[in-house]
Motif scaffolding. Structure first.
Motif, mmCIF file in Angstrom:
data_model
loop_
_atom_site.group_PDB
_atom_site.id
_atom_site.type_symbol
_atom_site.label_atom_id
_atom_site.label_comp_id
_atom_site.label_asym_id
_atom_site.label_seq_id
_atom_site.Cartn_x
_atom_site.Cartn_y
_atom_site.Cartn_z
ATOM 1 N N ASP A 1 0.816 -1.247 0.021
ATOM 2 C CA ASP A 1 0.116 -0.065 0.041
ATOM 3 C C ASP A 1 0.871 1.234 0.094
ATOM 4 O OD1 ASP A 1 0.659 -0.711 2.612
ATOM 5 O OD2 ASP A 1 -0.444 0.505 3.385
ATOM 6 N N VAL A 2 2.117 1.179 0.227
ATOM 7 C CA VAL A 2 3.274 2.330 0.351
ATOM 8 C C VAL A 2 3.458 2.550 -0.919
ATOM 9 C CG1 VAL A 2 5.198 3.308 1.387
ATOM 10 C CG2 VAL A 2 3.518 1.864 2.810
ATOM 11 N N ASP A 3 3.797 3.746 -1.338
ATOM 12 C CA ASP A 3 4.260 4.319 -2.702
ATOM 13 C C ASP A 3 5.280 4.998 -2.706
ATOM 14 O OD1 ASP A 3 1.330 3.555 -4.278
ATOM 15 O OD2 ASP A 3 0.880 5.172 -2.651
ATOM 16 N N VAL A 4 5.519 5.672 -1.709
ATOM 17 C CA VAL A 4 6.888 6.710 -1.710
ATOM 18 C C VAL A 4 7.712 6.486 -0.437
ATOM 19 C CG1 VAL A 4 7.975 8.927 -1.697
ATOM 20 C CG2 VAL A 4 5.921 8.413 -3.285
ATOM 21 N N VAL A 5 8.788 6.182 -0.202
ATOM 22 C CA VAL A 5 9.699 6.145 0.980
ATOM 23 C C VAL A 5 10.823 6.921 1.149
ATOM 24 C CG1 VAL A 5 8.884 3.838 1.299
ATOM 25 C CG2 VAL A 5 10.994 4.258 0.304
ATOM 26 N N TYR A 6 11.328 7.254 2.137
ATOM 27 C CA TYR A 6 12.537 8.067 2.484
ATOM 28 C C TYR A 6 13.140 7.763 3.728
ATOM 29 C CZ TYR A 6 9.325 11.519 4.822
ATOM 30 O OH TYR A 6 8.381 11.808 5.810
ATOM 31 N N GLY A 7 14.146 8.274 4.173
ATOM 32 C CA GLY A 7 14.716 7.846 5.511
ATOM 33 C C GLY A 7 15.376 9.139 6.020
ATOM 34 N N HIS A 8 16.333 8.544 7.175
ATOM 35 C CA HIS A 8 17.379 9.607 7.703
ATOM 36 C C HIS A 8 18.509 9.656 6.719
ATOM 37 C CE1 HIS A 8 14.652 8.837 11.041
ATOM 38 N NE2 HIS A 8 15.267 7.518 11.274
#
Length: 326
Positions: free
Chosen positions: A177-184
């Protein structure tokens, strides 16, 4: 004699009391100054947080296991006269040994030795060198004709941290269900030495309408985002990533901040972020007017993002005190 002694003693006591009062006022002023400094330059946007130190890659979590049926990832690096840093950028991606990766460097006809560097990589990467219309155009050229499930671009002075590709691929596979991710992110200087870190709180879509806090070098998205909202808008030369992010958010795509350091953002004198700030101010104004429907004042922006910055400050110090581990 006793009266004279008493008067001098009272004068001395008064002076001591006045001195203590002044010292308290100075201390209070310094505390207010420190708070104002944190307000003006919160850790999320403070690049040089401590003296340069070696970037210890072994201190980060190892790469998770990945199967041979791993989703295909397409990554593009737009480049122009960045031979000094490009080698480290390429190596940070290729050394991940991700089994299903398409990696392309789109160079804008550099004259600083970039071509020799690209040739030296042999068949380990795809590349092309030709005049372009700027960074946004180079990114679109690099992605043209690619076929992949996950997409990202990494600028020619930034670096991925070990295990990032496998971690992102696994996360997408287990969260359909997740489309865009990013992190530290980690901040490094021109020599590749670590000078700071930014630990981010969970995603906040409302704050994102006022300020772009997403570290572009850590961001990955599904192909359906690109197909749904279109490519990078080439009319933007500074805030193209924020424009892409805001369009994705407006289209209803789901964002998640991952609990891991994913990439390094390099600080150096010639970087585009510093050299074209005036262009950036204009483009950020365009995006705020488009999304908000009005042109917010600096006070309105500060008030709108205050809650997010307070959370980020809490995450920052929780991480420094080892209450949070990534």
């Amino acid at each position: 004699m006793d009266d004279e002694y008493r008067q001098r003693l009272e004068q001395l006591e008064n002076r001591v009391a006045l001195l203590e009062r002044n010292l308290n006022l100075v201390a209070a002023g310094q505390r207010r100054s420190s708070l104002r400094s944190l307000w003006r330059r919160p850790p999320i946007w403070t690049f040089e947080q401590y003296p340069p130190r070696l970037l210890n890659l072994t201190a980060f979590p190892p790469a998770p296991a990945i199967t041979a049926t791993a989703p295909r990832i397409a990554m593009v690096t737009p480049s122009y006269n960045h031979a000094q840093y490009l080698g480290a950028t390429i190596e940070s991606i290729v050394s991940q040994n991700y089994p299903n990766l398409y990696y392309h460097v789109q160079d804008g006809a550099s004259i600083d030795g970039t071509i020799d560097l690209l040739k030296s990589r042999g068949d380990s990467i795809s590349w092309n060198s030709e005049p372009d219309k700027g960074q946004s155009n180079a990114i679109n050229l690099g992605f043209a004709g690619t076929d992949s499930e996950i997409m990202a671009y990494l600028n020619s002075d930034d670096m991925l941290l070990p295990g990032t590709l496998a971690y992102v691929a696994n996360y997408f596979a287990s969260h359909p269900d997740v489309d865009v991710v990013y992190g530290h992110r980690v901040f490094v200087d021109s020599d590749g030495l670590e000078v700071g870190r930014a630990v981010l709180p969970p995603h906040d879509g409302k704050t994102l309408q006022y300020a772009d806090y997403i570290p572009q070098e850590t961001m990955f998205w599904r192909r359906r985002v690109w197909d749904g909202i279109g490519p990078i808008d080439e009319s933007f030369h500074y805030a193209m990533d924020w424009d892409f992010i805001l369009r994705a958010q407006a289209a209803g795509f789901k964002f998640v901040r991952l609990p891991r350091f994913l990439a390094c953002f390099r600080i150096h004198d010639a970087q585009k972020t510093a050299a074209t700030y005036a262009v950036g101010v204009r483009e950020m104004g365009i995006l705020r007017r488009r999304v908000l429907g009005f042109d917010p004042t600096q006070l309105q922006i500060r008030r709108a993002i205050a809650s997010y910055l307070a959370k980020q400050l809490a995450y920052h110090y929780a991480y420094k005190l080892s209450l949070l581990r990534y």
